[in-house]
Design an enzyme around this catalytic site. Structure first.
Site, PDB file in Angstrom:
ATOM      1  N   ASP A  91      88.320 -53.516 -40.605  1.00  9.75           N
ATOM      2  CA  ASP A  91      87.653 -54.308 -39.627  1.00  9.75           C
ATOM      3  C   ASP A  91      86.189 -54.661 -39.942  1.00  9.75           C
ATOM      4  O   ASP A  91      85.647 -53.979 -40.307  1.00  9.75           O
ATOM      5  CB  ASP A  91      87.728 -53.154 -38.293  1.00  9.75           C
ATOM      6  CG  ASP A  91      87.455 -53.741 -37.033  1.00  9.75           C
ATOM      7  OD1 ASP A  91      87.808 -54.868 -36.717  1.00  9.75           O
ATOM      8  OD2 ASP A  91      86.953 -52.974 -36.252  1.00  9.75           O
ATOM      9  N   GLY A 119      86.977 -56.610 -29.100  1.00 14.14           N
ATOM     10  CA  GLY A 119      86.263 -56.129 -27.953  1.00 14.14           C
ATOM     11  C   GLY A 119      87.163 -55.805 -26.583  1.00 14.14           C
ATOM     12  O   GLY A 119      87.006 -56.310 -25.652  1.00 14.14           O
TER      13      GLY A 119
HETATM   14  P1  13P Z   1      86.204 -52.412 -28.134  1.00 17.70           P
HETATM   15  O1  13P Z   1      85.048 -51.721 -28.095  1.00 17.70           O
HETATM   16  O2  13P Z   1      86.568 -53.089 -26.896  1.00 17.70           O
HETATM   17  O3  13P Z   1      87.422 -51.098 -28.208  1.00 17.70           O
HETATM   18  O4  13P Z   1      86.598 -53.247 -29.337  1.00 17.70           O
HETATM   19  C1  13P Z   1      86.900 -52.714 -30.654  1.00 17.70           C
HETATM   20  C2  13P Z   1      87.046 -54.021 -31.737  1.00 17.70           C
HETATM   21  O5  13P Z   1      86.999 -55.036 -31.431  1.00 17.70           O
HETATM   22  C3  13P Z   1      86.830 -53.381 -33.092  1.00 17.70           C
HETATM   23  O6  13P Z   1      87.005 -54.483 -34.089  1.00 17.70           O
HETATM   24  O1  G3H Z   2      83.801 -53.421 -34.125  1.00 17.53           O
HETATM   25  C1  G3H Z   2      83.428 -52.313 -33.574  1.00 17.53           C
HETATM   26  C2  G3H Z   2      84.383 -51.190 -33.846  1.00 17.53           C
HETATM   27  O2  G3H Z   2      84.652 -50.593 -32.464  1.00 17.53           O
HETATM   28  C3  G3H Z   2      83.956 -50.158 -34.726  1.00 17.53           C
HETATM   29  O3  G3H Z   2      83.010 -49.535 -34.418  1.00 17.53           O
HETATM   30  O4  G3H Z   2      81.325 -49.883 -36.289  1.00 17.53           O
HETATM   31  O5  G3H Z   2      81.016 -47.849 -34.934  1.00 17.53           O
HETATM   32  O6  G3H Z   2      82.785 -47.945 -36.315  1.00 17.53           O
HETATM   33  P1  G3H Z   2      81.884 -48.711 -35.487  1.00 17.53           P
HETATM   34 ZN    ZN Z   3      85.679 -55.940 -33.409  1.00 17.11          ZN
END
Ligand code: 13P
Ligand code: G3H
Ligand code: ZN
Length: 307
Positions: free
Chosen positions: A82, A210
């Site tokens: 991610d 998000g």
């Molecule tokens: P949320 O903060 O809305 O759960 O989004 C998570 C996300 O986009 C991780 O990449």
């Molecule tokens: O994009 C954000 C995700 O919620 C990951 O959050 O970077 O705190 O692990 P983090």
């Molecule tokens: Zn994200």
């Protein structure tokens, strides 16, 4: 069952008008909760790891936990990076066995985002790994990158970006943001923009970051048991269902899992002040993760029975 690529999962999701959930993982209980939910719902799953999660748990621990999870399931499961911030992180996870990576050059000027994404695509495709990229900017905090405001994705630029980079899926900005405080006023998404983009890019999988809904029952539960979560507001489930029917094949959820776990642990501590064995509070927390993910699969993503 070994890890799979998102390719078939997304083709099925696109044609079926549903989305696959991409759930952020940091530790064993979260992985177990998500895997149990997937198995009870017979759903495809994407487990994703942020840079912060890699730092917290260690990439190798996550990979070994995933190996343990995969030994006891026949579900199709993707392991995804991610918000990869640079080529090196993407290369490390590709070499480590992830089947999908995100290169996030959304904070860069258009041409620089293209150049970085292309570099990752060339490397990852050489190893059969899927690449998600991002165009447009979400407000809020993600790892060290912070953006004050949304910059919505331009449909013409999205088409050009995908053509020039060869990325396999694209995260777009249509009004969502990371974290628990997404909207000050009314919660809305630019679904017209989504519709335009998806019509201009038929059969192409789009991604929504998000996308937590910040269920008020968990905000209230956390606050009832000592939390101080203010005016938190997420994306309505109805809007997410509409997005899933409009070319969005991957919906990212992290905040709602955090909220469910934390509210549950807070409640446990208040109700059981003498407990000090971590298993006593992590067990209900893991159950809360499972229930949250099951709810998403059934009622938001529409991917029950699609494994
Ligand atoms: P949320 O903060 O809305 O759960 O989004 C998570 C996300 O986009 C991780 O990449
Ligand atoms: O994009 C954000 C995700 O919620 C990951 O959050 O970077 O705190 O692990 P983090
Ligand atoms: Zn994200």
């Amino acid at each position: 069952m070994p890890l799979v690529s998102p390719k078939e999962m997304f083709a099925k999701a696109y044609n079926g008008g549903f989305a696959v959930g991409a759930f952020n993982v940091n530790n064993m209980e979260i992985i177990q909760g998500i895997m149990e939910a997937g198995s009870e719902e017979n759903s495809p799953l994407i487990l994703q790891v942020s840079a912060g999660a890699r730092k917290y748990a260690g990439q190798n621990y996550i990979i070994k936990l995933m190996e343990a999870a995969l030994e006891v399931t026949d579900l199709p499961v993707v392991l995804h990076l991610d918000h990869g911030q640079n080529f090196e992180i993407c290369k490390e996870v590709v070499d480590g066995g992830f089947t999908s990576v995100m290169i996030d050059g959304s904070h860069l000027p258009f041409d620089e985002n293209i150049a970085l994404t292309k570099q990752v695509v060339e490397y990852a495709h050489g190893k059969g790994v899927w690449v998600e990229a991002e165009l447009g900017r979400l407000a809020g905090v993600e790892d060290e990158v912070h953006s004050e405001e949304n910059v919505y994705t331009d449909p013409d630029e999205a088409v050009e970006f995908v053509q020039r980079t060869g990325c396999d899926s694209l995260a777009i900005a249509i009004g969502t943001s990371h974290g628990a405080y997404k909207f000050k006023g009314e919660a809305k998404l630019d679904l017209e923009r989504l519709d335009t983009i998806s019509k201009m890019m038929p059969n192409y999988p789009l991604v929504l970051h998000g996308a937590s809904s910040v269920p008020q029952e968990f905000v209230q539960m956390a606050n009832k048991y000592g939390g101080q979560i203010g005016d938190a507001k997420g994306v309505s489930e109805e809007l997410l269902r509409k997005a899933a029917a409009s070319g969005v094949c991957k919906i990212n959820i992290d905040t709602d899992i955090r909220l469910a776990m934390t509210a549950t642990i807070r409640k446990h501590f208040v109700e059981n002040p003498t407990d000090f064995d971590p298993r006593q509070y992590l067990k209900p927390a893991r159950e809360a993760v499972k229930n949250m993910v099951k709810h998403k699969i059934k009622n938001v993503l529409g991917c029950s029975g699609q494994a």
